[in-house]
Write an enzyme that holds these catalytic residues in place. Structure first.
Site, mmCIF file in Angstrom:
data_model
loop_
_atom_site.group_PDB
_atom_site.id
_atom_site.type_symbol
_atom_site.label_atom_id
_atom_site.label_comp_id
_atom_site.label_asym_id
_atom_site.label_seq_id
_atom_site.Cartn_x
_atom_site.Cartn_y
_atom_site.Cartn_z
ATOM 1 N N LYS A 46 -11.168 -45.223 13.188
ATOM 2 C CA LYS A 46 -11.227 -43.889 12.285
ATOM 3 C C LYS A 46 -10.977 -42.824 13.184
ATOM 4 O O LYS A 46 -11.175 -42.851 14.195
ATOM 5 C CB LYS A 46 -12.646 -43.916 11.721
ATOM 6 C CG LYS A 46 -13.730 -43.754 12.690
ATOM 7 C CD LYS A 46 -15.191 -43.913 12.017
ATOM 8 C CE LYS A 46 -15.323 -42.472 10.901
ATOM 9 N NZ LYS A 46 -16.569 -42.580 10.220
ATOM 10 N N ALA A 71 -11.890 -37.042 0.314
ATOM 11 C CA ALA A 71 -12.105 -35.694 1.078
ATOM 12 C C ALA A 71 -13.071 -35.907 2.266
ATOM 13 O O ALA A 71 -14.039 -35.028 2.490
ATOM 14 C CB ALA A 71 -12.439 -34.455 0.436
ATOM 15 N N GLY A 73 -12.973 -35.464 5.231
ATOM 16 C CA GLY A 73 -12.872 -34.590 6.187
ATOM 17 C C GLY A 73 -13.255 -35.038 7.831
ATOM 18 O O GLY A 73 -13.819 -34.239 8.649
ATOM 19 N N LEU A 74 -12.674 -36.361 8.141
ATOM 20 C CA LEU A 74 -12.826 -36.532 9.419
ATOM 21 C C LEU A 74 -14.125 -36.764 10.024
ATOM 22 O O LEU A 74 -14.362 -36.398 11.328
ATOM 23 C CB LEU A 74 -11.926 -35.890 10.484
ATOM 24 C CG LEU A 74 -10.569 -35.888 10.054
ATOM 25 C CD1 LEU A 74 -9.783 -34.774 10.926
ATOM 26 C CD2 LEU A 74 -9.792 -37.099 10.086
ATOM 27 N N CYS A 131 -3.687 -34.894 8.003
ATOM 28 C CA CYS A 131 -4.949 -34.932 7.052
ATOM 29 C C CYS A 131 -5.087 -33.812 6.072
ATOM 30 O O CYS A 131 -5.039 -32.479 6.601
ATOM 31 C CB CYS A 131 -6.276 -35.065 7.839
ATOM 32 S SG CYS A 131 -7.615 -35.079 6.990
ATOM 33 N N GLY A 245 -0.227 -47.697 -0.450
ATOM 34 C CA GLY A 245 -0.359 -48.416 -1.431
ATOM 35 C C GLY A 245 -0.212 -49.965 -1.156
ATOM 36 O O GLY A 245 0.207 -50.580 -2.356
#
Length: 302
Positions: A46, A71, A73-74, A131, A245
């Protein structure tokens, strides 16, 4: 016999073409109860930043038709926590461990890469300049050739192993961005990151996500991702890693035929934690059925 090995250059050699996408596979150990991690070509941890991040307020994930918005947000505990607490628990694995690196400034990227260089089993970093869910850095660097080139050069100066740059689809000309990072010293590019999207709760009359917009992933983005991989693979001489996808072996093969050397599996991991192994086996079965001894025989045939 099928030769499943993939050489992405500068010391990054994969057992097979299947990697996991950052942000969908944790630190790998979360999936150890479901699959043998050492069967993967590698896994990408991650997103890691210089300092701890709490991420965005909830709600920060939403299901959409044929996909999902996120969302997050890291959110992470920072590079030092990873090195001290997480890395020792995964460094024994016989597969590639790739760190995804994000930052708010060029100096952030450089410092994270410098600190990660002490981890010998990190065979590559994937630099996230794409991102869409953070206010500073992230996609801001990846939407211009100047910004993309700057971060690539900065990371290159601090990292002497394989350097992969993750590209944003939220641009008008993906090829020019890819060429810019190639010229700045990237060893490979990965694409695409999520598409910028949003959803509205009509009953509450407000956006579903706390940040209004978020990153769209899942099967709905595959045609866009496939097109961009095809365009970039024809334009650069460095390896291309395709994602967006991918749910099945057939999806992965489409990307390879469009020019990708390897693929990353992301959102599908949330649906089936064993999907990566099924894709690896599905690619091998396809090769057996069609008498293909190496993926190089079909790579870029489109």
């Amino acid at each position: 016999m099928i030769d499943t090995r993939i050489d992405l250059g500068r010391g990054l050699s994969l057992k097979n073409a299947v990697l996991t996408a950052s942000g969908t596979f944790g630190y790998g150990s979360e999936f150890a109860d479901f699959i043998d991690l050492e069967r993967l070509g590698g896994f990408i941890i991650k997103g890691t930043t210089l300092h701890p991040r709490e991420g965005n307020p909830y709600p920060r994930m939403a299901e959409t038709p044929s996909g999902m918005l996120n969302a997050v947000g890291l959110q992470n505990k920072g590079v030092d926590y990873f090195i001290e607490k997480i890395y020792p628990t995964i460094k024994h694995l016989d597969t590639n461990i790739i760190a995804n690196v994000s930052g708010s400034t060029p100096e952030d990227y450089a410092e994270v890469c410098r600190r990660l260089s002490t981890c010998e089993k990190i065979t590559a970093v994937e630099i996230n300049i794409s991102c869409p869910n953070v206010k500073q850095g992230g996609m801001a660097f990846g939407t211009t050739t100047e910004g993309a080139g700057l971060i690539t050069r900065t990371a290159r100066e601090s990292w002497n192993r394989h350097l992969m740059i993750k590209l944003s689809p939220n641009v008008t000309d993906i090829v020019s961005i890819a060429k810019a990072v190639e010229n700045a010293g990237a060893d490979s590019v990965s694409l695409i990151n999520t598409l910028l999207g949003m959803a509205v709760d009509v009953e509450k009359r407000r956006p579903v996500l706390s940040t209004v917009t978020g990153g769209l992933s899942g099967p709905c983005v595959k045609p866009v991702a496939l097109r961009m991989v095809w365009q970039v693979a024809k334009a650069v001489s460095i390896p291309v890693v395709g994602l967006g996808g991918i749910m099945t072996a057939e999806d992965a093969l489409e990307f390879i035929m469009a020019g990708a050397s390897a693929v990353e599996v992301g959102t599908a991991n949330f649906i089936d934690p064993a999907v990566t192994i099924k894709i690896i086996e599905g690619i091998e079965d396809y090769c057996h059925r069609h008498g293909i001894s190496s993926l190089s025989e079909i790579r870029g045939i489109i």
